[in-house]
Write a protein that holds these residues in place. Structure first.
Motif, mmCIF file in Angstrom:
data_model
loop_
_atom_site.group_PDB
_atom_site.id
_atom_site.type_symbol
_atom_site.label_atom_id
_atom_site.label_comp_id
_atom_site.label_asym_id
_atom_site.label_seq_id
_atom_site.Cartn_x
_atom_site.Cartn_y
_atom_site.Cartn_z
ATOM 1 N N LEU A 171 -1.472 5.843 -0.298
ATOM 2 C CA LEU A 171 -1.354 6.944 -1.255
ATOM 3 C C LEU A 171 -0.790 8.187 -0.568
ATOM 4 N N GLY A 172 -1.221 8.442 0.664
ATOM 5 C CA GLY A 172 -0.706 9.586 1.428
ATOM 6 C C GLY A 172 0.781 9.449 1.723
ATOM 7 N N GLU A 196 2.919 7.649 0.019
ATOM 8 C CA GLU A 196 3.625 7.734 -1.259
ATOM 9 C C GLU A 196 3.800 9.188 -1.685
ATOM 10 N N ARG A 197 2.755 9.983 -1.509
ATOM 11 C CA ARG A 197 2.855 11.414 -1.842
ATOM 12 C C ARG A 197 3.844 12.125 -0.927
ATOM 13 N N GLN A 202 7.300 11.215 -2.145
ATOM 14 C CA GLN A 202 7.567 11.934 -3.389
ATOM 15 C C GLN A 202 7.827 13.416 -3.131
ATOM 16 N N SER A 203 7.084 14.004 -2.206
ATOM 17 C CA SER A 203 7.278 15.420 -1.863
ATOM 18 C C SER A 203 8.658 15.644 -1.251
#
Length: 100
Positions: free
Chosen positions: A7-8, A10-11, A14-15
């Motif tokens: 999740l980290g 992926e974020r 995305q960022s």
């Protein structure tokens, strides 16, 4: 790999993608060829086209004057005007009026 690590990452991806999109958006609006510069470029183009038109008209006037001074067929009126202007020549019966 744990769920939180995935999740980290992926974020983070995305960022980074969002930052890239924002940078491209800012460049599209305010960059050297963006929307803001487009209006300035159009004004410069209009100004330069007007200058070009004036220069072409001036060149045409000069071309006409050169043609009138061609040694094979000089325009007598222009030759007389130039002689009087450049050499301060006048006939004895002529009256010279200086305009300031």
């Amino acid at each position: 790999m744990s769920n939180s690590t995935r999740l980290g990452k992926e974020r983070l991806v995305q960022s980074i993608a969002l930052i890239c999109l924002l940078a491209m958006g800012v460049t599209a609006i305010a960059g050297p060829s963006g929307l803001i510069a487009w209006g300035e470029n159009q004004r410069m183009l209009d100004h330069r086209q007007a200058s070009l038109h004036n220069l072409q008209a001036q060149r045409e006037r000069l071309r006409n004057r050169v043609n009138q001074l061609d040694p094979r067929h000089v325009d007598p009126d222009l030759a007389g005007e130039l002689i009087r202007k450049e050499l301060n020549f006048a006939h004895p019966d002529e009256m010279v009026m200086l305009l300031h």
